[in-house]
Motif scaffolding. Structure first.
Motif: not given
Length: 138
Positions: A26, A29-30
């Motif tokens: 996360t 990719f966040q």
């Protein structure tokens, strides 16, 4: 007892690995970085599994080998006293009413929460002090 402790040690390690992988993925990719709810929740889950494993391990050291650890044990060998419970106690009822009123107070109106706290504190204190032989004995 020992088998249960091993299971919780394995679960704790698994949840810790999953939490680290989840936080890493996360974070990559966040757009805002590490997801703020799932990552701490998984770390807390790993911590809870480790705490249960520690309690079971310490209990297994103090007690003899139980029927759950014996591969040739029968079901009836695990019978016996499971704890000390008061058969006619009103304390769980008052605690449950208090908890229900607290949840209702959050949903319907905050003034109900005050009554829920009163019932819950009374029920919880009477439940904890039920077998007290000291100053607050019944």
């Amino acid at each position: 007892m020992r088998a249960s402790a091993k299971i919780f040690w394995i679960l704790g390690v698994f949840f810790l690995i999953v939490a680290v992988a989840y936080g890493f993925l996360t974070g990559m990719f966040q757009p805002m970085g590490v997801e703020p709810v799932g990552f701490p929740a998984m770390l807390a889950l790993a911590g809870l599994a480790f705490m249960v494993a520690m309690v079971l391990s310490l209990t297994a050291r103090k007690n003899d080998v139980g029927p759950s650890d014996d591969l040739n044990a029968e079901v009836e060998e695990h019978g016996g006293v499971q704890g000390s419970f008061s058969p006619y106690s009103w304390a769980p009822l008052w605690t449950a009413i208090g908890a229900g009123l607290c949840f209702l107070g959050v949903a319907a109106g905050w003034w109900i929460l005050a009554f829920g706290v009163i019932f819950a504190v009374y029920g919880l204190l009477s439940w904890v002090l039920e077998f007290s032989v000291g100053q607050h004995q019944h």
